[in-house]
Design an enzyme around this catalytic site. Structure first.
Site, short mmCIF file in Angstrom:
data_model
loop_
_atom_site.label_atom_id
_atom_site.label_comp_id
_atom_site.label_asym_id
_atom_site.label_seq_id
_atom_site.Cartn_x
_atom_site.Cartn_y
_atom_site.Cartn_z
N ASP A 81 49.81 13.46 10.74
CA ASP A 81 48.79 12.51 10.29
C ASP A 81 49.42 11.11 10.20
O ASP A 81 50.53 10.96 9.68
CB ASP A 81 48.29 12.98 8.91
CG ASP A 81 47.12 12.21 8.38
OD1 ASP A 81 46.31 11.72 9.19
OD2 ASP A 81 46.98 12.12 7.14
N HIS A 82 48.72 10.09 10.69
CA HIS A 82 49.17 8.69 10.58
C HIS A 82 50.61 8.45 11.05
O HIS A 82 51.43 7.89 10.30
CB HIS A 82 49.05 8.18 9.13
CG HIS A 82 47.63 8.02 8.70
ND1 HIS A 82 46.81 7.02 9.16
CD2 HIS A 82 46.87 8.76 7.85
CE1 HIS A 82 45.61 7.15 8.62
NE2 HIS A 82 45.62 8.20 7.83
N ASP A 103 48.69 6.20 14.96
CA ASP A 103 47.92 5.23 14.20
C ASP A 103 48.39 3.82 14.50
O ASP A 103 49.35 3.32 13.92
CB ASP A 103 48.05 5.53 12.69
CG ASP A 103 47.25 4.53 11.85
OD1 ASP A 103 46.61 3.62 12.42
OD2 ASP A 103 47.26 4.66 10.61
N GLY A 185 42.37 7.81 -0.87
CA GLY A 185 42.62 7.77 -2.32
C GLY A 185 41.35 7.82 -3.13
O GLY A 185 40.30 8.24 -2.65
N HIS A 212 38.57 10.02 7.71
CA HIS A 212 39.72 9.96 6.78
C HIS A 212 39.16 9.67 5.40
O HIS A 212 38.05 9.17 5.26
CB HIS A 212 40.69 8.87 7.22
CG HIS A 212 41.54 9.28 8.37
ND1 HIS A 212 42.91 9.39 8.29
CD2 HIS A 212 41.21 9.63 9.64
CE1 HIS A 212 43.39 9.79 9.45
NE2 HIS A 212 42.37 9.94 10.30
N GLY A 213 39.95 9.97 4.37
CA GLY A 213 39.50 9.66 3.00
C GLY A 213 38.36 10.56 2.55
O GLY A 213 37.37 10.09 2.00
N SER A 215 38.29 12.73 0.09
CA SER A 215 38.17 12.91 -1.36
C SER A 215 37.16 11.94 -1.95
O SER A 215 37.23 10.74 -1.66
CB SER A 215 39.53 12.65 -2.04
OG SER A 215 40.48 13.55 -1.57
N ASN A 234 39.72 14.66 6.91
CA ASN A 234 41.02 14.60 6.23
C ASN A 234 40.80 14.55 4.73
O ASN A 234 40.01 13.74 4.23
CB ASN A 234 41.77 13.33 6.66
CG ASN A 234 42.30 13.44 8.07
OD1 ASN A 234 41.94 14.33 8.82
ND2 ASN A 234 43.16 12.51 8.45
N THR A 237 43.64 13.75 -1.70
CA THR A 237 43.77 13.29 -3.10
C THR A 237 43.11 14.24 -4.11
O THR A 237 43.71 14.57 -5.13
CB THR A 237 43.18 11.88 -3.24
OG1 THR A 237 43.87 11.03 -2.32
CG2 THR A 237 43.36 11.32 -4.63
P1 13P Z 1 42.11 11.37 0.76
O1 13P Z 1 43.46 11.48 0.11
O2 13P Z 1 41.31 10.20 0.29
O3 13P Z 1 41.34 12.65 0.70
O4 13P Z 1 42.38 11.06 2.31
C1 13P Z 1 43.24 11.87 3.05
C2 13P Z 1 43.40 11.32 4.43
O5 13P Z 1 42.55 10.66 4.94
C3 13P Z 1 44.65 11.62 5.15
O6 13P Z 1 44.72 10.97 6.37
#
Ligand code: 13P
Length: 286
Positions: A81-82, A103, A185, A212-213, A215, A234, A237
């Site tokens: 990832d990234h 990325d 996050g 992504h993100g 959470s 993805n 968090t």
């Molecule tokens: P979160 O930590 O916000 O769930 O995002 C994870 C992420 O996008 C990893 O690439």
């Protein structure tokens, strides 16, 4: 069984579902994710982000992720990832990762496309898949290291559908990470997602879209994103928070000593519960 991300996302496309891609920072994380996906009989992606190198190095956790993926009863892709540096991609591919993300979202369109083309060529020699990104998701990834930025301030960085089409045509990637309102996050305010942008991009590129993100996105919003073309989500968090908060609660309620092996079991229990719910939503099982 260990398979590529491309193959896993093809399964998702057929069923109109998304596959959870969970960031791994411990053995307990792998156990929680695999136990949950095996219990639900759903494919899953284990991923490692170089930003977590200080928590556990890729050279330690990578081979464990691969070994456990091979032994799993469900299809599992092991993904980087990234990766913002081609040499990190090569390390992951040499180790046996079946998928990598290049990325280059902080670079210009041309530089990002040029490096992504190299990544695709390199991954091709390992028969591995490639995810890339255009648009920005908020650079401060993962809450324990830095909290995400607010969605509204990011609107100018959302992925442009026309650029997405050009990018896919010129690079030959397998999946595209797009920015449409999620951030890495914890969210400071409730995320407002641009669902229409997802379908516009999907119609132009015809490839799986990566969110992504994950959470903090509501179950209802996840479903809308999946219906519009998101195939990989993805998520980290909230998984880490679920494990950590449960450990905190148990430790505070315990009388006398707390043994470290109890901590690992509490962590797995809570993370597995969170992954079970998440996969049920992504796979349309509830
Ligand atoms: P979160 O930590 O916000 O769930 O995002 C994870 C992420 O996008 C990893 O690439």
């Amino acid at each position: 069984m260990l398979i590529t991300m491309k193959a896993i996302l093809e399964l998702a496309e057929v069923k109109n579902i998304a596959i959870g891609a969970f960031n791994i920072t411990s053995l307990e994380g792998i156990q929680a994710v695999l136990e949950a996906s095996e219990e639900l009989n759903q494919p899953v992606i284990l991923q490692f982000a170089p930003v977590h190198e200080a928590i556990i190095p890729m050279k330690v956790i990578g081979p464990i992720m691969l070994m456990m993926a091979e032994r799993a009863s469900v299809p599992v892709a092991v993904h980087l990832d990234h990766g913002d540096d081609l040499s990190i991609l090569k390390k992951a591919l040499d180790m046996g990762f079946t998928s990598v993300m290049y990325d280059g979202s902080a670079l210009t369109f041309e530089e990002n496309a040029a490096n992504t083309r190299i990544a695709v060529e390199m991954a091709g020699t390992y028969a591995a898949s490639v995810e890339a990104e255009i648009g920005a998701m908020g650079r401060q990834e993962f809450s324990s290291i830095g909290e995400g930025e607010e969605g509204e301030a990011m609107e100018g960085c959302y992925t442009d559908p026309e650029q997405a089409e050009r990018f896919v045509k010129t690079t030959g990637i397998d999946a595209l990470a797009c920015s449409f309102g999620t951030v890495h996050g914890l969210y400071i305010t409730e995320p407002k997602l641009d669902f229409d942008r997802i379908s516009q991009i999907k119609n132009r590129i015809g490839l799986p879209i990566v969110m992504h993100g994950g959470s903090g996105v509501s179950d209802q919003d996840f479903r809308k994103c999946i219906n519009n073309g998101v195939r990989k989500i993805n998520y980290y968090t909230y998984l880490a928070k679920a494990g950590g908060m449960h450990v905190k609660e148990k430790a505070m309620k315990s009388e006398g000593y707390v043994y470290y092996h109890d901590v690992t079991l509490w962590g797995i229990e809570a993370m597995k519960k969170d992954v079970l719910h998440t996969i049920r939503v992504f796979s349309n099982l509830e």
